[in-house]
Design a protein around this motif. Structure first.
Motif, PDB file in Angstrom:
ATOM      1  N   ALA A  64     -28.746-115.104  59.986  1.00  0.00           N
ATOM      2  CA  ALA A  64     -27.814-115.003  60.664  1.00  0.00           C
ATOM      3  C   ALA A  64     -26.953-113.443  60.898  1.00  0.00           C
ATOM      4  O   ALA A  64     -26.820-113.041  62.016  1.00  0.00           O
ATOM      5  N   ARG A  65     -27.227-112.957  59.852  1.00  0.00           N
ATOM      6  CA  ARG A  65     -26.467-111.502  59.700  1.00  0.00           C
ATOM      7  C   ARG A  65     -27.231-110.573  60.422  1.00  0.00           C
ATOM      8  O   ARG A  65     -26.866-109.818  61.114  1.00  0.00           O
ATOM      9  N   GLY A  66     -28.809-110.962  60.458  1.00  0.00           N
ATOM     10  CA  GLY A  66     -29.511-110.226  61.255  1.00  0.00           C
ATOM     11  C   GLY A  66     -29.721-110.684  62.931  1.00  0.00           C
ATOM     12  O   GLY A  66     -30.378-109.912  63.671  1.00  0.00           O
ATOM     13  N   GLY A  67     -28.845-111.683  63.253  1.00  0.00           N
ATOM     14  CA  GLY A  67     -28.913-111.961  64.713  1.00  0.00           C
ATOM     15  C   GLY A  67     -29.671-112.859  65.076  1.00  0.00           C
ATOM     16  O   GLY A  67     -29.995-113.395  66.463  1.00  0.00           O
ATOM     17  N   VAL A  68     -30.575-113.635  64.116  1.00  0.00           N
ATOM     18  CA  VAL A  68     -31.489-114.676  64.318  1.00  0.00           C
ATOM     19  C   VAL A  68     -30.705-116.185  64.043  1.00  0.00           C
ATOM     20  O   VAL A  68     -30.404-116.310  63.380  1.00  0.00           O
ATOM     21  N   THR A  69     -30.529-116.737  65.424  1.00  0.00           N
ATOM     22  CA  THR A  69     -29.824-117.910  65.090  1.00  0.00           C
ATOM     23  C   THR A  69     -30.531-119.206  65.782  1.00  0.00           C
ATOM     24  O   THR A  69     -30.223-120.253  65.700  1.00  0.00           O
ATOM     25  N   GLU A  70     -31.447-118.678  66.348  1.00  0.00           N
ATOM     26  CA  GLU A  70     -32.504-119.912  67.194  1.00  0.00           C
ATOM     27  C   GLU A  70     -33.839-119.992  66.597  1.00  0.00           C
ATOM     28  O   GLU A  70     -33.879-119.099  65.509  1.00  0.00           O
ATOM     29  N   ALA A  71     -34.461-121.102  66.738  1.00  0.00           N
ATOM     30  CA  ALA A  71     -35.769-121.533  66.063  1.00  0.00           C
ATOM     31  C   ALA A  71     -36.640-120.182  66.521  1.00  0.00           C
ATOM     32  O   ALA A  71     -36.656-119.804  67.596  1.00  0.00           O
ATOM     33  N   LEU A  72     -37.696-119.904  66.041  1.00  0.00           N
ATOM     34  CA  LEU A  72     -38.751-118.917  66.385  1.00  0.00           C
ATOM     35  C   LEU A  72     -40.035-119.415  66.093  1.00  0.00           C
ATOM     36  O   LEU A  72     -40.299-120.256  65.315  1.00  0.00           O
ATOM     37  N   THR A  73     -40.980-118.991  67.182  1.00  0.00           N
ATOM     38  CA  THR A  73     -42.422-119.275  67.080  1.00  0.00           C
ATOM     39  C   THR A  73     -43.069-118.423  65.755  1.00  0.00           C
ATOM     40  O   THR A  73     -42.365-117.470  65.483  1.00  0.00           O
ATOM     41  N   THR A  74     -44.305-118.867  65.502  1.00  0.00           N
ATOM     42  CA  THR A  74     -44.881-118.102  64.426  1.00  0.00           C
ATOM     43  C   THR A  74     -45.276-116.779  64.982  1.00  0.00           C
ATOM     44  O   THR A  74     -45.013-115.765  64.227  1.00  0.00           O
ATOM     45  N   GLU A  75     -45.680-116.457  66.422  1.00  0.00           N
ATOM     46  CA  GLU A  75     -45.889-115.288  67.062  1.00  0.00           C
ATOM     47  C   GLU A  75     -44.524-114.438  66.847  1.00  0.00           C
ATOM     48  O   GLU A  75     -44.683-113.222  66.670  1.00  0.00           O
ATOM     49  N   GLN A  76     -43.465-114.995  67.223  1.00  0.00           N
ATOM     50  CA  GLN A  76     -42.228-114.239  67.168  1.00  0.00           C
ATOM     51  C   GLN A  76     -41.727-113.788  65.393  1.00  0.00           C
ATOM     52  O   GLN A  76     -41.646-112.659  65.447  1.00  0.00           O
TER      53      GLN A  76
ATOM     54  N   ALA B 233     -44.106-107.388  61.974  1.00  0.00           N
ATOM     55  CA  ALA B 233     -44.627-106.128  62.157  1.00  0.00           C
ATOM     56  C   ALA B 233     -43.397-104.967  62.511  1.00  0.00           C
ATOM     57  O   ALA B 233     -43.677-103.736  62.126  1.00  0.00           O
ATOM     58  N   GLU B 234     -42.395-105.441  63.272  1.00  0.00           N
ATOM     59  CA  GLU B 234     -41.332-104.600  63.573  1.00  0.00           C
ATOM     60  C   GLU B 234     -40.833-103.947  62.197  1.00  0.00           C
ATOM     61  O   GLU B 234     -40.364-102.809  62.362  1.00  0.00           O
ATOM     62  N   ASN B 235     -40.384-105.054  61.310  1.00  0.00           N
ATOM     63  CA  ASN B 235     -39.742-104.730  60.426  1.00  0.00           C
ATOM     64  C   ASN B 235     -38.362-104.029  60.281  1.00  0.00           C
ATOM     65  O   ASN B 235     -38.096-102.843  59.789  1.00  0.00           O
ATOM     66  N   PRO B 236     -37.518-104.868  61.136  1.00  0.00           N
ATOM     67  CA  PRO B 236     -36.266-103.835  61.509  1.00  0.00           C
ATOM     68  C   PRO B 236     -35.448-103.572  59.965  1.00  0.00           C
ATOM     69  O   PRO B 236     -35.630-104.345  59.151  1.00  0.00           O
ATOM     70  N   GLU B 237     -34.388-102.843  60.104  1.00  0.00           N
ATOM     71  CA  GLU B 237     -33.450-102.325  58.889  1.00  0.00           C
ATOM     72  C   GLU B 237     -32.963-103.573  58.539  1.00  0.00           C
ATOM     73  O   GLU B 237     -32.883-103.603  57.088  1.00  0.00           O
ATOM     74  N   TRP B 238     -32.651-104.240  59.293  1.00  0.00           N
ATOM     75  CA  TRP B 238     -31.663-105.634  58.691  1.00  0.00           C
ATOM     76  C   TRP B 238     -32.634-106.584  57.949  1.00  0.00           C
ATOM     77  O   TRP B 238     -32.324-107.055  56.982  1.00  0.00           O
ATOM     78  N   LEU B 239     -33.722-106.701  58.538  1.00  0.00           N
ATOM     79  CA  LEU B 239     -34.887-107.467  57.539  1.00  0.00           C
ATOM     80  C   LEU B 239     -35.171-106.697  56.140  1.00  0.00           C
ATOM     81  O   LEU B 239     -35.371-107.414  55.123  1.00  0.00           O
ATOM     82  N   GLN B 240     -35.455-105.592  56.316  1.00  0.00           N
ATOM     83  CA  GLN B 240     -35.451-104.787  55.108  1.00  0.00           C
ATOM     84  C   GLN B 240     -34.447-105.044  54.088  1.00  0.00           C
ATOM     85  O   GLN B 240     -34.641-105.290  52.755  1.00  0.00           O
ATOM     86  N   GLN B 241     -33.162-104.904  54.493  1.00  0.00           N
ATOM     87  CA  GLN B 241     -31.982-105.119  53.753  1.00  0.00           C
ATOM     88  C   GLN B 241     -31.795-106.497  53.286  1.00  0.00           C
ATOM     89  O   GLN B 241     -31.638-106.854  51.823  1.00  0.00           O
ATOM     90  N   GLU B 242     -32.186-107.584  54.045  1.00  0.00           N
ATOM     91  CA  GLU B 242     -32.074-108.830  53.544  1.00  0.00           C
ATOM     92  C   GLU B 242     -33.290-109.186  52.540  1.00  0.00           C
ATOM     93  O   GLU B 242     -32.878-109.945  51.518  1.00  0.00           O
ATOM     94  N   ARG B 243     -34.271-108.482  52.698  1.00  0.00           N
ATOM     95  CA  ARG B 243     -35.518-108.618  51.759  1.00  0.00           C
ATOM     96  C   ARG B 243     -35.144-108.492  50.335  1.00  0.00           C
ATOM     97  O   ARG B 243     -35.239-108.960  49.241  1.00  0.00           O
ATOM     98  N   ALA B 244     -34.550-107.091  50.431  1.00  0.00           N
ATOM     99  CA  ALA B 244     -33.859-106.633  49.184  1.00  0.00           C
ATOM    100  C   ALA B 244     -32.910-107.327  48.628  1.00  0.00           C
ATOM    101  O   ALA B 244     -33.002-107.420  47.516  1.00  0.00           O
ATOM    102  N   THR B 245     -31.986-107.841  49.229  1.00  0.00           N
ATOM    103  CA  THR B 245     -30.717-108.549  48.601  1.00  0.00           C
ATOM    104  C   THR B 245     -31.289-109.856  48.095  1.00  0.00           C
ATOM    105  O   THR B 245     -31.185-110.278  47.143  1.00  0.00           O
ATOM    106  N   GLN B 246     -32.188-110.359  48.764  1.00  0.00           N
ATOM    107  CA  GLN B 246     -32.884-111.886  48.219  1.00  0.00           C
ATOM    108  C   GLN B 246     -33.995-111.448  47.128  1.00  0.00           C
ATOM    109  O   GLN B 246     -33.617-112.231  46.215  1.00  0.00           O
TER     110      GLN B 246
END
Length: 132
Positions: free
Chosen positions: A77-89, A95-108
């Motif tokens: 949600a913090r990264g803006g993903v609120t909908e269901a995603l496909t495996t491709e997405q 692959a894109e590995n945006p900054e929010w994803l890197q931060q959330e993985r570090a937090t996790q």
């Protein structure tokens, strides 16, 4: 007195959650009915083609998306993903590995480390109490 039991049933949303699939992507006959525990067990042990395809390609519900990305649902949600995603997405996000994803993985990762530390401390405390 007879031992007549009625079959326990659940709403399709509950069954979809237990199956790890996105309810809106399931067939209409699944969404519009009720699912018995026996039917759920059958779906788990011998999944039909639609279930196999949904699990492989999605769209996936947020808990599954979060697990596949290695983040929390709140992190999505913090990264803006609120909908269901496909495996491709999901793969494209990885692959894109945006900054929010890197931060959330570090937090996790920090949360997991802290949980291990707390569990170890509780085990040590319990062992100490057992010795006393």
């Amino acid at each position: 007195m007879s031992s007549h039991q009625t079959a326990q049933t659940m709403k399709p949303a509950t069954a979809a959650k237990k199956l790890g699939v996105y309810l809106d992507a399931t067939p209409a006959e699944f969404r519009d009915g009720v699912v018995s525990r026996a039917e759920l067990a059958a779906l788990l042990t011998d999944p039909p083609q639609w279930l196999v395809a949904l699990r492989a390609d999605g769209p996936h519900p947020r808990p599954v998306v979060a697990q596949k990305l290695g983040v929390s649902i709140a992190g999505l949600a913090r990264g803006g993903v609120t909908e269901a995603l496909t495996t491709e997405q999901i793969e494209a996000l990885r692959a894109e590995n945006p900054e929010w994803l890197q931060q959330e993985r570090a937090t996790q990762a920090d949360v997991r480390k802290e949980n291990v530390r707390i569990k170890k401390k509780h085990a040590e405390d319990a062992a100490r109490r057992a010795q006393d």
